[in-house]
Structure formats: C-alpha cells, structure tokens
Design a protein around this motif. Sequence first.
Motif, short mmCIF file in Angstrom:
data_model
loop_
_atom_site.label_atom_id
_atom_site.label_comp_id
_atom_site.label_asym_id
_atom_site.label_seq_id
_atom_site.Cartn_x
_atom_site.Cartn_y
_atom_site.Cartn_z
N ASP A 158 -3.61 -2.06 -4.33
CA ASP A 158 -3.64 -1.44 -3.00
C ASP A 158 -2.64 -0.29 -2.80
O ASP A 158 -2.75 0.70 -1.72
CB ASP A 158 -3.28 -2.18 -1.80
CG ASP A 158 -4.58 -3.38 -1.60
OD1 ASP A 158 -5.58 -3.10 -2.36
OD2 ASP A 158 -4.35 -4.60 -1.07
N SER A 199 0.86 -1.49 -0.05
CA SER A 199 -0.06 0.14 -0.06
C SER A 199 0.96 1.24 0.06
O SER A 199 0.30 2.46 -0.09
CB SER A 199 -0.74 -0.09 1.24
OG SER A 199 -0.15 0.09 2.40
N ARG A 225 -7.35 4.89 -3.76
CA ARG A 225 -5.70 4.86 -3.79
C ARG A 225 -5.36 5.59 -4.96
O ARG A 225 -4.06 5.68 -4.98
CB ARG A 225 -5.49 3.23 -4.20
CG ARG A 225 -6.07 2.33 -2.95
CD ARG A 225 -5.94 2.63 -1.49
NE ARG A 225 -6.69 1.67 -0.74
CZ ARG A 225 -6.19 0.48 -0.13
NH1 ARG A 225 -5.00 0.03 -0.35
NH2 ARG A 225 -6.86 -0.15 0.45
N ASN A 285 -11.16 -0.21 4.12
CA ASN A 285 -10.25 -0.73 2.89
C ASN A 285 -10.81 -0.22 1.58
O ASN A 285 -10.22 -0.28 0.60
CB ASN A 285 -10.39 -2.24 3.17
CG ASN A 285 -9.14 -2.77 2.33
OD1 ASN A 285 -7.99 -2.46 2.38
ND2 ASN A 285 -9.53 -3.92 1.44
#
Length: 556
Positions: free
Chosen positions: A422, A394, A464, A460
């Motif tokens: 991610d 991430s 992104r 979540n």
Amino acid sequence: MASSYSEDSSNELTCAICLQLFEEPVSLHCGHSFCSSCLENYWESREESTACLCPNCREVFPQKPKLHKNVILARLVEQMKLREGEGSHCVGSQAEGKDGEGDDVTVNVGGCESHCEVSNEGAAMRCVPYETLCCERHVKPPKHKGHKPLEPEMKVEDPGSTEHGNSIHFYCKDDETLVSLMCKAEHQDHEVVPVEVALAEFKGILAAKYPPLVESIKQVGSQIQQVHQEVRDTQVSGKDKEERLEGERREMYRAVDEKVNRMKRWLSERQSVKLSHLERQRENLQQEMDCLCEEESTLKASLKELETVSFLEGYKDLLCRLESRSHFSTTEPAPPKLLDFPVEEQNVDSLIQINDDLLKEIQKELVKQVEIADLEFNTLKRLYGRTLSLDPNSANPYIKISRDLRTATRTETHNQYPEHPDRFDRCAQVLSSECFSSGRHYWEVDVRSSSSWRIGICLNSIGRKGKEGWLGRNPESWCLRKYENKYYTVHNDRGTLLAVPGDPERFGVLLDCEEGEFTCFGGSRVLHVFRGNFLVPVKPAIGVYGVGDSMRFCSF
C-alpha cells in the motif's frame, strides 16, 4: 474668406455616412456625431458580433448605446440652413472671428437684415458657443450653463487653439498636455508626439483593456445564468418533494382508514354473535329460575300440611323431585372470546408504531435532502465531523508520521519503513486509516505549515508505484490543490482554478456517499463540488510536497 468659413462650417455639420447636413444628429461616447437614421441603418447592416461601433474611429461598444439628440448640432444645422437661405439678403455689419485653422473670418451679424431667431426682431447680441443671433429680449443670461452673450462684433477664440492662438498639433507625454507648433520649443526636452500618434497609442492602451473586460462580463454572465438555473432547479426540486410527501401522507391516511374500517367491521360482526349467545343463555337461565320457583312453592306448601296422612303420602314423591334438582349447576361454560382481536390485530399500538417508524423515515429523508449550504457550519461539523488518523503503511518514505497518527511531515531524508504493497514509492502522499462507502463524513486539514499540498479522496485501487498515483492525476482520485499560492481542483488530470479569498489555515471536505458528492470548503465557504460514484470504498488522502512542510488532521 467668408465663403471659406461657411464651407468649413458646412463640413463640420455634415454626417460622415450620408455626407449631407445632419438630420436629427446624435453623438456617441467617442465624440463623433451622425444622423440618427444613418447610424441605425449602419448598425443594422452589419452582421458581425461587434455590430455597434463608431463608423468614424471604429471604437466598439459592448452594448448598443442609448442615443440622445445633439441639441447643439441640431441648432447649428438650423442656423446654417437659415444663413444659406438669407445670405443673399443680409447686408448688415460684419463681425470678425477665427475659423478652425486660426485665420480671421468675417460673418454678417448686424444690420437690418440680421434678425433674432426667436422674435425676428433686429439682432443685438450673439450667444456663444451656439452662434445664435438674439434680440435684447431673448438673449440667454450668463447664468445659463455654457451660454455667453457677446456683442455681435466681438471676436471669440477658437477652442481648438492654444493660448498663443495657434492650432494644436502635438501632445507632450511628460506634461500630459496639448502643444501647438509655437509652444513645442518650450517642451524640447520632453517626449512630444503628434496628436494623431498619441491618440492611436492611447486608444491602443484602452483597446487592450477591452477583451479582458468582455471576458469578465461573459464569466459573470455565465455565473448569473448558473445561479438562475440553480434557483429554478431548487424550486422544481422543492415542489417535487412536497408533492411526494403529500402522496405519502395520503397513502398513510388511506392505509390507516382501511385498517380501522376493517377492524370496526370485524368488531361489529363478533359483537352480534356474542350478543345472540348471551340472549340464549339468559333464556335458559330464566326457564331454570321458573322451575326452581315452582318447586319452592310446592315445598313450602308441603311443609304446611297439617294432616299427617296427606304429608306422608306425598313426601316420597316430593323428595325424589328435589333430589333430581340437586344436580343442577348454575354455572355454564363462558362463551368463546368472540370479541378478542386476532393475533395480527390484538395490539392497536402496533399500527401506531408502524406509522411512527414511517414518520421517522420521512424525517430522516428530509434531513438528508437539506442542502449543505443551508446548514450552519458548526452544525455541519457537529453532525458529520470525523477525526481521522494516518495509515503508516501507505506513507511515502519521505513522509514522517507523528505518534498520534494525525500529522504528516515532508522530510529531506529517507525514513526507514518496511516494505508494504500500500506504500507510495514516488508520490509524497499518505492515506488515512478510515474508509467510507456510505453516509456523510466531514473532516478538516490544518495547512498553515505547508505551502504546497493536496487534500482529497481516492479509491483503494489507486496506483502506489511510480508517478501514476498523484492525487487528481487519475480517474481514481479527486483533490483540492495549492501550488505557487494558487488553488485548483483536480480530477483525472484536469484542473480548475479557484478564487479563494485570503489564505485559509484550514480546509474542510464533506463526503456524501449516497448523493455522490465531494464538497471542498475554504473556511466556511464552499469552493467546489465533485460528483462521482462514492458508494464504493474511498479513503481520505493528503500530499505534502515542500521539504519541512507538514499537514495535520483536525480533531472533532
């Protein structure tokens, strides 16, 4: 001239509202005086929020001031009334003085018509500054503060004049002193302004301080109300929990009593049945015992028979009876186990175990209900402390992750990370590998090597790609932020400025999923509490924005 002096004195003793001589004069903090009833009526007639202000200079008072009678003015008014009533009869000596403009005036103070205001005897002294005529016996001694007895004919300087006897018209800003027209030449190189200008300027400076003071009062008042509300909520909540626990205790007692009474009834019934069975068994055995005793007696008698003929004749019959008895068994089948508990009740410990489990659940609930603020900080860490690790998949390309996966450093160069869905491509942020959706979890972040950062949690589902993934700028994230040496809490692009004492090197957060609370700590002090639905999986997150800065998850 005496008439002019009397007129000026009358003006000074006149209420600016009713334009009459003072009746029960009261003074405000600004120095202006009014009749008590006139001032009260003036305030009551106003409808503005700032109702309490001076009718003369318009100075606003945040709260209604407590009014006190101005004894000096009341005394002077009484003197003025007496002089107006006795002026035509006073033919005594005259004393010279100065009026409010510095001019000489004469006032009748002596002679047979000048009397002491206490004893009505001939006045021998004059008490300054109250201009009270007194005899020798009633003159106030010098030890009384503010009283100065003088001879009636002595002059007294006007307190509104300078040492040169001139009235004050100017103010020197450099020396911060009042200046008369004659003294102005001594301040020719200084900034000298009229007293009215200085007064307006200084009042303007003080007036500018008033709105922030009022705002601070409102904020503190709001915080006090909030604390009072929390106290009331805590008291109500505590009472509700006590009542609930009392209800559970009564319910537990009722269930145990019902269970025990049912078991006692069952035991009594089966005890009666078994005792009846045993009684019948005893009766049968007793009958057999009687028969056996009878046969024993017959056998003994037969063995003692002396006559052979008689024994032989009865032998065979006796033998047959004894052989028939040889099949008798003294052991009968045991009665059924009527006193054994059925399967669901055979172990009384199971009932106790159920109660123990209930008590453990109650204890667990009580621990859960303990306020975070009531826990010692070390206890909080020991119970819920977590050592988190960073998720390299991430991390933004300008975030370098340490080998132990606990430190994130903002770099100037692009780090070669593989493509991953991610990964944050624009926001200098990184998530943890851990994900929480239940229980309580506490962790800390060391920020001593970073000047601009964010610490928080996010769903979540947070974006992104692009700038939509900034922590706190969307509904999917909650964070504590430091920017330009100021601290904020941010959620859904709405921030709140925090008052954080000092500059803590560590910041902690507590996530309570069941209660739906995300609490931010600065040192051991609670800074802010977010509330939301945290039963869905959420991940801890940090953002490092200054090149060369770094942040680290602390270990427990």
